[in-house]
Design a protein around this motif. Structure first.
Motif, mmCIF file in Angstrom:
data_model
loop_
_atom_site.group_PDB
_atom_site.id
_atom_site.type_symbol
_atom_site.label_atom_id
_atom_site.label_comp_id
_atom_site.label_asym_id
_atom_site.label_seq_id
_atom_site.Cartn_x
_atom_site.Cartn_y
_atom_site.Cartn_z
ATOM 1 N N PRO A 1 -55.339 34.167 -46.819
ATOM 2 C CA PRO A 1 -55.006 35.301 -45.976
ATOM 3 C C PRO A 1 -53.920 34.899 -44.983
ATOM 4 N N GLY A 2 -53.670 35.738 -44.019
ATOM 5 C CA GLY A 2 -52.681 35.354 -43.017
ATOM 6 C C GLY A 2 -51.322 35.882 -43.388
ATOM 7 N N ASN A 3 -50.314 34.998 -43.320
ATOM 8 C CA ASN A 3 -48.966 35.511 -43.492
ATOM 9 C C ASN A 3 -48.673 35.940 -44.917
ATOM 10 N N ARG A 4 -49.597 35.682 -45.821
ATOM 11 C CA ARG A 4 -49.378 36.155 -47.181
ATOM 12 C C ARG A 4 -50.350 37.284 -47.518
ATOM 13 N N ALA A 5 -50.925 37.882 -46.481
ATOM 14 C CA ALA A 5 -51.999 38.849 -46.691
ATOM 15 C C ALA A 5 -51.580 40.024 -47.568
ATOM 16 N N THR A 6 -50.317 40.402 -47.487
ATOM 17 C CA THR A 6 -49.884 41.580 -48.238
ATOM 18 C C THR A 6 -49.685 41.276 -49.712
ATOM 19 N N ALA A 7 -49.602 40.001 -50.052
ATOM 20 C CA ALA A 7 -49.342 39.651 -51.441
ATOM 21 C C ALA A 7 -50.641 39.442 -52.200
ATOM 22 N N THR A 8 -50.587 39.609 -53.501
ATOM 23 C CA THR A 8 -51.774 39.420 -54.325
ATOM 24 C C THR A 8 -51.550 38.234 -55.250
ATOM 25 N N PRO A 9 -52.640 37.575 -55.637
ATOM 26 C CA PRO A 9 -52.495 36.455 -56.569
ATOM 27 C C PRO A 9 -51.872 36.957 -57.874
ATOM 28 N N THR A 10 -51.305 36.051 -58.592
ATOM 29 C CA THR A 10 -50.533 36.461 -59.742
ATOM 30 C C THR A 10 -51.245 36.125 -61.047
ATOM 31 N N ASP A 11 -50.841 36.779 -62.123
ATOM 32 C CA ASP A 11 -51.321 36.394 -63.445
ATOM 33 C C ASP A 11 -50.118 36.318 -64.371
ATOM 34 N N ARG A 12 -49.266 35.422 -64.062
ATOM 35 C CA ARG A 12 -48.032 35.271 -64.832
ATOM 36 C C ARG A 12 -47.751 33.791 -65.007
ATOM 37 N N LEU A 13 -46.712 33.487 -65.761
ATOM 38 C CA LEU A 13 -46.265 32.106 -65.875
ATOM 39 C C LEU A 13 -45.754 31.619 -64.521
ATOM 40 N N ILE A 14 -46.119 30.394 -64.193
ATOM 41 C CA ILE A 14 -45.583 29.763 -62.993
ATOM 42 C C ILE A 14 -44.406 28.890 -63.425
ATOM 43 N N ILE A 15 -43.249 29.163 -62.881
ATOM 44 C CA ILE A 15 -42.051 28.470 -63.352
ATOM 45 C C ILE A 15 -41.565 27.457 -62.320
ATOM 46 N N VAL A 16 -41.444 26.222 -62.776
ATOM 47 C CA VAL A 16 -40.937 25.153 -61.914
ATOM 48 C C VAL A 16 -39.571 24.722 -62.445
ATOM 49 N N ALA A 17 -38.540 24.949 -61.642
ATOM 50 C CA ALA A 17 -37.206 24.512 -62.035
ATOM 51 C C ALA A 17 -37.042 23.036 -61.693
ATOM 52 N N LEU A 18 -36.658 22.245 -62.693
ATOM 53 C CA LEU A 18 -36.393 20.824 -62.483
ATOM 54 C C LEU A 18 -34.895 20.612 -62.629
ATOM 55 N N ASP A 19 -34.352 19.892 -61.686
ATOM 56 C CA ASP A 19 -32.901 19.759 -61.623
ATOM 57 C C ASP A 19 -32.496 18.282 -61.658
ATOM 58 N N PRO A 20 -32.315 17.732 -62.868
ATOM 59 C CA PRO A 20 -31.867 16.342 -62.940
ATOM 60 C C PRO A 20 -30.430 16.265 -62.416
ATOM 61 N N GLY A 21 -30.208 15.402 -61.438
ATOM 62 C CA GLY A 21 -28.896 15.338 -60.808
ATOM 63 C C GLY A 21 -27.807 14.849 -61.756
ATOM 64 N N HIS A 22 -26.572 15.244 -61.411
ATOM 65 C CA HIS A 22 -25.375 14.716 -62.080
ATOM 66 C C HIS A 22 -25.338 15.092 -63.567
ATOM 67 N N GLY A 23 -24.706 14.279 -64.402
ATOM 68 C CA GLY A 23 -24.583 14.597 -65.824
ATOM 69 C C GLY A 23 -23.125 14.699 -66.250
ATOM 70 N N GLY A 24 -22.900 14.474 -67.529
ATOM 71 C CA GLY A 24 -21.540 14.548 -68.067
ATOM 72 C C GLY A 24 -20.622 13.548 -67.415
ATOM 73 N N GLU A 25 -19.466 14.008 -66.986
ATOM 74 C CA GLU A 25 -18.481 13.083 -66.397
ATOM 75 C C GLU A 25 -18.926 12.517 -65.056
ATOM 76 N N ASP A 26 -20.006 13.086 -64.515
ATOM 77 C CA ASP A 26 -20.540 12.596 -63.235
ATOM 78 C C ASP A 26 -21.794 11.759 -63.499
ATOM 79 N N PRO A 27 -21.651 10.412 -63.503
ATOM 80 C CA PRO A 27 -22.806 9.570 -63.826
ATOM 81 C C PRO A 27 -23.796 9.442 -62.675
ATOM 82 N N GLY A 28 -23.405 9.905 -61.461
ATOM 83 C CA GLY A 28 -24.226 9.630 -60.287
ATOM 84 C C GLY A 28 -24.059 8.175 -59.904
ATOM 85 N N ALA A 29 -25.070 7.635 -59.222
ATOM 86 C CA ALA A 29 -24.998 6.233 -58.813
ATOM 87 C C ALA A 29 -25.217 5.331 -60.024
ATOM 88 N N ILE A 30 -24.620 4.139 -59.965
ATOM 89 C CA ILE A 30 -24.779 3.182 -61.069
ATOM 90 C C ILE A 30 -25.339 1.881 -60.508
#
Ligand SMILES: [Zn+2]
Length: 272
Positions: free
Chosen positions: A21-50
Motif C-alpha cells: 500500500p502507500g504510494n503505490r496504492a492506486t496501482a494493482t498487481p499485475t498478471d503479465r510478463l515481467i521484462i528485465v532489460a539487460l544492457d551489455p556495455g560496448h560492442g562492435g568497434e567499441d571493445p570497452g576496457a581491455i
C-alpha cells in the motif's frame, strides 16, 4: 571463444508479498510478463576496457548478460514469468540512446547495464553500482522535453489531453517521474550491491550516482553495474572464468528477485 553455456538452473521464486500500500496504492498487481532489460556495455568497434591479458570488456559483459538471461527466463515473480531482453545479443555497436529506447519499446520493468571497470593503476578492484544522479535527472528531463519525438512518445495515449497543458507542467511531471525512477533505482542498486558483495570486495559500499546516458529512461528503474576491474590482473582472471561469470549472474539474479519481492511489478499504466 567462450565456453558454451550450461543449462540454467530452474529457480522459480514466488515471494508471498502483496502489492504494497502507500504510494503505490492506486496501482494493482499485475498478471503479465515481467521484462528485465539487460544492457551489455560496448560492442562492435567499441571493445570497452581491455585487461592486461587482453580480455575485452565487451566480451565478458555479454557473456554475463547471456547467463543472467537464462536465469531470468527460468524465474517467476509472484506467479508472473520473467523475460530478459538484451539491448545487444552479439558483438555489434549500439548507441547509448538506442539502448534506452529499446528498453522503453519493450516496456521493460528494469534496466540493468553491465560493465567492467578500468583504472590507470592495476590495484583498483571491486564492483560498484550506479544509479542516475539528480543533476543527470534534470538534464534528462530537459533533453526529453527538447526532443519532440520522445515527448509525444512519452505522453502516449494521454497526449491529446496533455497538449493543452503548458510545458512547465509537463516538465514537472517528467522530473517527478525521473525522481521516482532514481528512488527505485537506488533500491535496486542496494540489493544488487548486497548480493555482489558476497562474491568479493566492493569498490564502493554504497550505490553511486552519475549522469550516465543509459540510466536516463524516465520511467524504468535503471542501474549500471561495474562487475569488477578488468584492469586488475586478478579480477581480470576472475572475469574470464566461466565459474565466476556464473556466480555474478547468480548474484544479479538474486538481487533482481529480492527487488521484485519488495516492489511487486504493477499492472501496466505507464504515464508521466
Ligand atoms: Zn564499460
Amino acid at each position: 571463444p567462450l565456453p558454451a553455456a550450461p543449462a540454467a538452473p530452474a529457480r522459480p521464486i514466488v515471494p508471498a508479498v502483496p502489492a504494497r500500500p502507500g504510494n503505490r496504492a492506486t496501482a494493482t498487481p499485475t498478471d503479465r510478463l515481467i521484462i528485465v532489460a539487460l544492457d551489455p556495455g560496448h560492442g562492435g568497434e567499441d571493445p570497452g576496457a581491455i585487461g592486461p591479458a587482453g580480455t575485452r570488456e565487451k566480451d565478458v559483459v555479454l557473456r554475463v548478460a547471456q547467463l543472467l538471461r537464462q536465469r531470468i527466463n527460468a524465474t517467476t515473480v509472484a506467479g508472473n514469468p520473467m523475460r530478459a531482453y538484451l539491448t545487444r545479443d552479439g558483438d555489434y555497436f549500439v548507441p547509448l540512446g538506442t539502448r534506452v529506447q529499446k528498453a522503453r519499446d519493450v516496456q521493460a520493468d528494469l534496466f540493468v547495464s553491465i560493465h567492467a571497470d578500468a583504472f590507470t593503476t592495476p590495484a583498483a578492484r571491486g564492483a560498484s553500482v550506479f544509479a542516475l544522479s539528480q543533476s543527470g535527472a534534470s538534464s534528462a528531463a530537459a533533453r526529453w522535453m527538447a526532443n519532440k519525438e520522445n515527448q509525444s512518445d512519452l505522453v502516449g495515449g494521454i497526449n491529446a489531453q496533455r497538449q493543452a497543458q503548458d510545458r512547465y507542467v509537463q516538465f514537472t511531471k517528467l522530473d517527478m517521474s525521473i525522481t521516482a525512477q532514481i528512488k527505485d533505482s537506488l533500491q535496486l542498486g542496494r540489493v544488487l550491491l548486497g548480493e555482489i558483495g558476497q562474491l568479493g570486495q566492493l569498490h564502493k559500499p554504497q550505490v553511486e550516482q552519475a549522469g550516465f546516458a543509459v540510466l536516463k529512461a524516465p520511467d524504468i528503474p535503471s542501474v549500471l553495474v561495474e562487475t569488477a576491474f578488468i584492469s586488475n590482473p586478478e579480477e581480470e582472471k576472475r572475469l574470464r572464468s566461466s565459474a565466476y561469470q556464473e556466480q555474478l549472474a547468480n548474484a544479479l539474479m538474486r538481487g533482481i528477485t529480492r527487488y521484485f519481492a519488495k516492489n511487486p511489478p504493477l499492472a501496466r499504466s505507464r504515464s508521466v
